[in-house]
Design a protein around this motif. Structure first.
Motif, mmCIF file in Angstrom:
data_model
loop_
_atom_site.group_PDB
_atom_site.id
_atom_site.type_symbol
_atom_site.label_atom_id
_atom_site.label_comp_id
_atom_site.label_asym_id
_atom_site.label_seq_id
_atom_site.Cartn_x
_atom_site.Cartn_y
_atom_site.Cartn_z
ATOM 1 N N VAL A 30 -5.956 -55.380 -5.454
ATOM 2 C CA VAL A 30 -5.267 -54.136 -5.811
ATOM 3 C C VAL A 30 -3.900 -54.354 -6.447
ATOM 4 N N ARG A 96 0.193 -51.388 -8.209
ATOM 5 C CA ARG A 96 -0.927 -51.358 -7.269
ATOM 6 C C ARG A 96 -1.979 -50.358 -7.705
ATOM 7 N N LEU A 98 -4.746 -47.810 -6.605
ATOM 8 C CA LEU A 98 -4.920 -46.995 -5.397
ATOM 9 C C LEU A 98 -6.407 -46.919 -5.075
ATOM 10 N N THR A 99 -6.831 -47.741 -4.127
ATOM 11 C CA THR A 99 -8.245 -47.787 -3.774
ATOM 12 C C THR A 99 -8.651 -46.637 -2.855
ATOM 13 N N GLU A 100 -7.707 -45.795 -2.496
ATOM 14 C CA GLU A 100 -8.040 -44.592 -1.728
ATOM 15 C C GLU A 100 -8.741 -43.563 -2.615
ATOM 16 N N ILE A 101 -8.656 -43.747 -3.928
ATOM 17 C CA ILE A 101 -9.360 -42.847 -4.851
ATOM 18 C C ILE A 101 -10.500 -43.625 -5.505
ATOM 19 N N ARG A 105 -10.870 -47.736 -6.850
ATOM 20 C CA ARG A 105 -11.837 -48.701 -6.317
ATOM 21 C C ARG A 105 -12.699 -49.260 -7.451
#
Length: 190
Positions: A30, A96, A98-101, A105
Motif C-alpha cells: 500500500v 498510501r 487506501l485498501t479500505e476502498i 485494493r
C-alpha cells in the motif's frame, strides 16, 4: 465536473520505478514512493518539465492539495499523497493506497502483479515556451493530481520490473497518447 476538468487539465505520464532505481517503490502493498515527473527529459509528446516548475503550486497546495486518483478520474480517489516535493531529479511523491476502498485494493493487486506500472500528473500550464526544436518547455505548472495509470507517457521511471525491462515501445505509447488526446477532445466538445 469531470467534463469541466477535462477541458483545461493537462496530463503527463511517467512509469513507476523498480526498487533500487530511485523510482516508484511499493512496500507493504500500500505504500508507494518515487518520481511522478523527471526534469529535463522530453516525454512522448515532446514536452519537457523544467526544474522548479512545481514549486509555486506545492507552496500553495502542499501534499494534501494533490490528489491520488485512478486513471485521472476525479470520481475515483484511491489513496493519499503524504509527501509531494521537488528535488534535483524531478517531482517526488510518497503516499498510501487506501485498501479500505475497493479501487484501492484493486490498484494494490494490479501494481503487485505488474499489470499497472504508470504514473501520470494532472496539471494546468501557467507558463511555457517553445525551444528551437519545437518542444514545449514547461516552467510553471499548477499540479492538481498524480494518478496511477495503465499507459504512461514518460518512460524514464518504472515500477515492478527489473532493470532489463524497457516497457512499452515508444510507438505504442504515442498511439495511446493519441487516443487519450482524441478522447479529451471529445469530452471537451471539439
Amino acid at each position: 465536473m469531470a467534463q469541466a476538468l477535462a477541458q483545461w487539465l493537462e496530463t503527463k505520464f511517467a512509469r513507476i520505478g523498480a526498487a533500487g532505481e530511485g523510482d516508484l517503490v511499493v512496500t507493504d502493498g500500500v505504500r508507494i514512493e518515487g518520481y511522478a515527473s523527471v526534469f529535463g527529459r522530453p516525454d512522448q509528446g515532446g514536452d519537457v518539465v523544467a526544474p522548479g516548475a512545481y514549486a509555486g503550486s506545492l507552496d500553495r497546495r502542499g501534499a494534501q492539495g494533490v490528489k491520488m486518483l485512478w486513471q485521472h478520474d476525479p470520481r475515483e480517489p484511491i489513496g493519499v499523497w503524504d509527501e509531494v516535493r521537488e528535488d534535483g531529479r524531478g517531482l517526488f511523491v510518497k503516499g498510501r493506497l487506501l485498501t479500505e476502498i475497493a479501487r484501492g485494493r484493486e490498484a494494490a493487486a494490479l501494481i503487485g502483479a505488474g499489470a499497472i506500472d504508470g504514473l501520470s500528473i494532472g496539471y494546468r500550464t501557467l507558463r511555457a515556451a517553445r525551444d528551437d526544436g519545437g518542444r514545449r518547455l514547461l516552467s510553471e505548472l499548477e499540479l492538481w493530481e498524480v494518478s496511477l495509470v495503465t499507459f504512461p507517457m514518460l518512460p524514464d521511471a518504472r515500477v515492478g520490473g527489473t532493470k532489463g525491462q524497457s516497457g512499452p515501445a515508444p510507438e505504442t505509447l504515442r498511439h495511446w497518447a493519441g487516443l487519450l488526446s482524441e478522447a479529451r477532445g471529445l469530452l471537451a466538445g471539439d
